[in-house]
Scaffold this motif. Structure first.
Motif, PDB file in Angstrom:
ATOM      1  N   VAL A 294       0.840  -1.205   0.000  1.00 34.28           N
ATOM      2  CA  VAL A 294       0.000   0.000   0.000  1.00 34.28           C
ATOM      3  C   VAL A 294       0.875   1.256   0.000  1.00 34.28           C
ATOM      4  CG1 VAL A 294      -1.967  -1.105   1.125  1.00 34.28           C
ATOM      5  CG2 VAL A 294      -0.157  -0.086   2.527  1.00 34.28           C
ATOM      6  N   PHE A 295       0.250   2.376  -0.287  1.00 28.97           N
ATOM      7  CA  PHE A 295       0.910   3.690  -0.372  1.00 28.97           C
ATOM      8  C   PHE A 295       1.846   3.938   0.820  1.00 28.97           C
ATOM      9  CE2 PHE A 295       0.845   8.302   0.330  1.00 28.97           C
ATOM     10  CZ  PHE A 295       1.208   8.767  -0.928  1.00 28.97           C
ATOM     11  N   GLU A 296       1.363   3.605   2.024  1.00 27.79           N
ATOM     12  CA  GLU A 296       2.123   3.898   3.250  1.00 27.79           C
ATOM     13  C   GLU A 296       3.435   3.116   3.314  1.00 27.79           C
ATOM     14  OE1 GLU A 296      -1.068   3.179   3.040  1.00 27.79           O
ATOM     15  OE2 GLU A 296      -1.992   5.043   3.741  1.00 27.79           O
ATOM     16  N   SER A 297       3.570   2.063   2.519  1.00 27.01           N
ATOM     17  CA  SER A 297       4.791   1.259   2.575  1.00 27.01           C
ATOM     18  C   SER A 297       5.917   1.851   1.718  1.00 27.01           C
ATOM     19  CB  SER A 297       4.495  -0.185   2.141  1.00 27.01           C
ATOM     20  OG  SER A 297       4.211  -0.208   0.760  1.00 27.01           O
ATOM     21  N   VAL A 298       5.608   2.946   1.013  1.00 27.98           N
ATOM     22  CA  VAL A 298       6.634   3.564   0.152  1.00 27.98           C
ATOM     23  C   VAL A 298       7.310   4.705   0.914  1.00 27.98           C
ATOM     24  CG1 VAL A 298       7.060   4.791  -2.013  1.00 27.98           C
ATOM     25  CG2 VAL A 298       5.327   2.978  -1.923  1.00 27.98           C
ATOM     26  N   ASN A 299       8.636   4.695   0.897  1.00 22.08           N
ATOM     27  CA  ASN A 299       9.421   5.757   1.531  1.00 22.08           C
ATOM     28  C   ASN A 299       9.670   6.856   0.494  1.00 22.08           C
ATOM     29  OD1 ASN A 299      12.252   7.011   1.931  1.00 22.08           O
ATOM     30  ND2 ASN A 299      11.749   6.218   3.949  1.00 22.08           N
ATOM     31  N   LYS A 300       9.247   8.065   0.825  1.00 20.34           N
ATOM     32  CA  LYS A 300       9.268   9.169  -0.152  1.00 20.34           C
ATOM     33  C   LYS A 300      10.690   9.457  -0.646  1.00 20.34           C
ATOM     34  CE  LYS A 300       7.584  13.928  -0.699  1.00 20.34           C
ATOM     35  NZ  LYS A 300       8.686  14.858  -0.463  1.00 20.34           N
ATOM     36  N   ARG A 301      11.630   9.468   0.286  1.00 23.36           N
ATOM     37  CA  ARG A 301      13.014   9.813  -0.104  1.00 23.36           C
ATOM     38  C   ARG A 301      13.613   8.742  -1.030  1.00 23.36           C
ATOM     39  NH1 ARG A 301      17.256  13.100   1.372  1.00 23.36           N
ATOM     40  NH2 ARG A 301      19.312  12.125   1.373  1.00 23.36           N
ATOM     41  N   GLU A 302      13.381   7.485  -0.678  1.00 25.09           N
ATOM     42  CA  GLU A 302      13.898   6.405  -1.533  1.00 25.09           C
ATOM     43  C   GLU A 302      13.251   6.471  -2.919  1.00 25.09           C
ATOM     44  OE1 GLU A 302      13.974   2.490   0.236  1.00 25.09           O
ATOM     45  OE2 GLU A 302      14.726   3.275   2.137  1.00 25.09           O
TER      46      GLU A 302
END
Ligand SMILES: [Zn+2]
Length: 301
Positions: free
Chosen positions: A272-280
């Motif tokens: 899900v969206f929350e599992s993505v790290n924005k910086r990475e």
């Protein structure tokens, strides 16, 4: 999955047949159904599912993937007692329906017919949102094009982003794109795919000849300060794969992010969206934007 494999995709590849061919091989031995331990490294409560096959001449038996935690419990029961297992499944095949790839491009200023394609797939396996598989791949490529456009970069070749439809269930988007591109007279000179998650970038693999491998490796010093070090022969991607048939000799580049956590999310409700790290994710966008820029500047087909 073999935990000793450092690259988790190798571990996945090493046991994929359990799911892919499990129903066929079990039915041959007289099984009434097949249950597998989900292909994934984490011990969790999410079943990780995915493609599997039947053969027309062999009895089609129900097949299911249990969450690793549940599979371990079942396995322990089996060691000590007689177990009865009931399936309750509601899978169906629906008829095909028309769907579309989504395409955007910056037209080349010198060689507009020569195309550098880069993309990811829009569809997802149904148990999660498909954030890492392959929402991040779509964003990587969209953002790479946006960065170049914002910098007012005038590419030599046409830079074309493709969001492919139907990667998961037959690769019809990738196949259609290759045929469509050929039929309109494009000359595809390189293709890049991101479909291994939105994790910190580690490099690129190339499916192509020595000349293009050398070209890719010549970029390595530029990427080094950003912690990218994988510039090897390897795999391009499922969606860009069909371009090889239509455009002989085309080099395919596969974006390689860190693989350690990919199978925590792959085809699972946790993707899900929350599992993505924005910086990475942003670092991945920059890496792909940079590769596309370097290819546009340096490639000769
Ligand atoms: Zn994917």
């Amino acid at each position: 999955m073999n935990e000793k494999e450092i690259i988790t995709f190798s571990a996945y590849g090493g046991c994929y047949v359990i799911r892919g061919n499990g129903a066929i091989e079990s039915a041959k031995l007289g099984a009434v159904g097949v249950i597998i331990r989900s292909l994934g490294l984490p011990v969790d409560e999410h079943p990780h599912t995915g493609s599997m096959h039947y053969e027309d001449s062999i009895q089609k038996i129900p097949a299911a993937a249990l969450a690793t935690k549940d599979a371990d419990i079942l396995s322990n029961y089996l060691k000590t007692s007689k177990v009865r297992f009931a399936y309750e499944m509601d899978c169906k095949n629906f008829p095909d329906a028309v769907s579309y790839n989504v395409i955007a491009e910056l037209t080349g200023s010198e060689k507009p017919n020569e195309i550098i394609t880069f993309g990811g797939h829009l569809d997802s396996w149904d148990t999660g949102e498909g954030a890492h598989d392959d929402g991040t791949g779509v964003i990587h490529c969209l953002e790479a094009l946006r960065i170049l456009k914002t910098l007012n970069y005038k590419p030599k070749h046409t830079l074309r982003v493709v969001f492919f439809m139907n990667e998961e269930n037959g690769n019809k988007g990738g196949q259609t794109y290759a045929t469509w591109s050929k039929s309109r007279g494009d000359i595809q000179i390189a293709a890049v795919e991101s479909d291994r998650g939105g994790f910190a970038p580690r490099g690129f693999e190339i499916d192509g000849n020595e000349k293009y491998l050398n070209l890719l490796q010549s970029f390595a010093p530029i990427f080094k300060p950003y912690d990218l070090h994988i510039f090897d022969k390897g795999y391009g991607g499922v969606d860009i794969g069909p371009l090889k048939k239509s455009f002989e000799g085309i080099p395919l580049f596969g974006f390689v992010p860190d693989s350690q956590r990919y199978f925590d999310f792959h085809h699972a409700p946790s993707d899900v969206f929350e599992s993505v790290n924005k910086r990475e994710l942003e670092l991945g966008c920059a890496a792909i934007g940079s590769l596309v820029y370097l290819l546009d500047k340096n490639i000769s087909f």
